[in-house]
Design a protein around this motif. Structure first.
Motif, mmCIF file in Angstrom:
data_model
loop_
_atom_site.group_PDB
_atom_site.id
_atom_site.type_symbol
_atom_site.label_atom_id
_atom_site.label_comp_id
_atom_site.label_asym_id
_atom_site.label_seq_id
_atom_site.Cartn_x
_atom_site.Cartn_y
_atom_site.Cartn_z
ATOM 1 N N UNK A 1 -22.008 -60.588 17.118
ATOM 2 C CA UNK A 1 -20.786 -60.113 16.455
ATOM 3 C C UNK A 1 -20.543 -58.617 16.661
ATOM 4 N N UNK A 2 -21.598 -57.834 16.849
ATOM 5 C CA UNK A 2 -21.430 -56.409 17.160
ATOM 6 C C UNK A 2 -22.157 -56.094 18.458
ATOM 7 N N UNK A 3 -21.666 -55.059 19.144
ATOM 8 C CA UNK A 3 -22.299 -54.642 20.395
ATOM 9 C C UNK A 3 -23.750 -54.232 20.118
ATOM 10 N N UNK A 4 -23.935 -53.575 18.967
ATOM 11 C CA UNK A 4 -25.266 -53.105 18.574
ATOM 12 C C UNK A 4 -26.262 -54.260 18.476
ATOM 13 N N UNK A 5 -25.832 -55.350 17.814
ATOM 14 C CA UNK A 5 -26.706 -56.522 17.637
ATOM 15 C C UNK A 5 -27.021 -57.160 18.989
ATOM 16 N N UNK A 6 -26.002 -57.266 19.847
ATOM 17 C CA UNK A 6 -26.210 -57.870 21.171
ATOM 18 C C UNK A 6 -27.135 -56.993 22.003
ATOM 19 N N UNK A 7 -26.903 -55.678 21.958
ATOM 20 C CA UNK A 7 -27.751 -54.740 22.719
ATOM 21 C C UNK A 7 -29.212 -54.851 22.283
ATOM 22 N N UNK A 8 -29.424 -54.984 20.974
ATOM 23 C CA UNK A 8 -30.801 -55.053 20.450
ATOM 24 C C UNK A 8 -31.523 -56.279 21.000
ATOM 25 N N UNK A 9 -30.825 -57.420 21.020
ATOM 26 C CA UNK A 9 -31.431 -58.641 21.553
ATOM 27 C C UNK A 9 -31.725 -58.519 23.037
#
Ligand SMILES: NC(=O)c1ccc[n+]([C@@H]2O[C@H](COP(=O)([O-])OP(=O)(O)OC[C@H]3O[C@@H](n4cnc5c(N)ncnc54)[C@H](O)[C@@H]3O)[C@@H](O)[C@H]2O)c1
Length: 259
Positions: free
Chosen positions: A51-59
């Motif tokens: 849902x957020x770029x931050x969450x996707x980047x972390x994964x």
């Protein structure tokens, strides 16, 4: 080349997923991330969306740090525009999507009498309508390629129901029915579609439950432990590797909670 031979050719003999592109929604953490990791461990290019770029980047960072192929794209599965932009960007960069795992999901639990319509709608939109929307777009590409593996993350609650989860149960039950329909409509295009119905899996979603509720669940799990995201990932991986003659199924991964 027969359809089966084409399918087998796309998978290496040891079941690895080399050269395959695997898109997993809501894969910044939890079950989605474990599935993306398992598929990438077999050589797939993992597309981590959240849902957020931050969450996707972390994964994606977690996978890349262990030497796996991962790329991050933002995608809010309740937003048609966001789904279209993400899938277009993935196709532009990688040219195809072989595997789609519809995993993003939320809970908004309360008894029916107290459930606000907005919480009913939000759970249906996030957990069910999203599966229709993302699949509809990705199926166009799979259909053209005459190859695809779709895995939908449902829940045992979608089969058996649960007190306090009317919205969630209805959404996940819908996911199972949608899974069977996609399986029937796209079998001729060599696209399989299966659902996984996890029981109690130890993630952020269940970590927020009160200890007494967790104890109650544990009493009904014959295998005597909560599931780990990897327990679900193993089945998702199987559907995408050895499972070429399995479609339209919903398999419970629940430590024997329901049998
Ligand atoms: N944990 C369990 O016990 C359990 C049991 C059965 C089914 N499931 C299902 O498994 C899936 C994954 O759940 P989890 O346990 O890993 O939970 P989680 O909360 O750890 O992960 C859910 C992920 O989905 C993402 N997400 C939420 N709304 C989104 C949206 N609108 N767009 C894009 N991403 C969004 C979140 O950011 C998060 O990364 C869900 O569909 C859930 O219903 C979980």
């Amino acid at each position: 080349m027969s359809t089966q031979t084409t399918t087998e050719a796309k998978m290496s003999s040891d079941g690895l997923l080399k050269n395959q592109v695997a898109l997993v929604t809501g894969s910044g953490r939890g079950i989605g991330l474990a599935i993306a990791r398992k598929l990438a461990s077999s050589g797939a290019q993992a597309i981590i969306t959240d849902i957020s770029q931050e969450a996707a980047d972390a994964g994606a960072k977690e996978l890349k740090d262990s030497g796996l192929k991962a790329d991050a794209f933002v995608c809010n599965v309740t937003d048609t525009d966001s789904i279209e932009k993400m899938t277009q960007a993935v196709i532009e960069k990688y040219g195809k999507i072989d595997i789609l795992v519809n995993n993003a999901g939320i809970t908004r639990d309360t008894l029916i009498m107290r459930m606000k319509l907005e919480d009913w709608n939000l759970v249906i939109e996030t957990n069910l309508s999203s599966v229709f929307k993302v699949s509809q777009i990705v199926l166009k590409h799979m259909s053209k390629a005459e190859y695809g593996r779709i895995v939908n993350i449902a829940s045992v609650i979608g089969i058996h129901g649960n007190v306090g989860q009317a919205n969630y149960a209805a959404a996940k039950g819908g996911v199972i029915a949608l899974t069977k329909t996609i399986a029937k409509e796209y079998a001729k295009r060599n696209v399989t579609c299966n659902a996984i119905a996890p029981g109690f899996i130890d993630t952020a979603m269940t970590q927020k439950l009160k200890p007494e509720i967790k104890e109650q669940y544990m009493k009904f799990i014959p295998l005597g432990r909560f599931g780990q995201p990897e327990d679900v990932a193993k089945l998702a991986h199987f559907f995408c590797t050895g499972g070429s003659y399995i479609t339209g199924q919903a398999i419970e991964v629940d430590g024997g909670m329901f049998m």
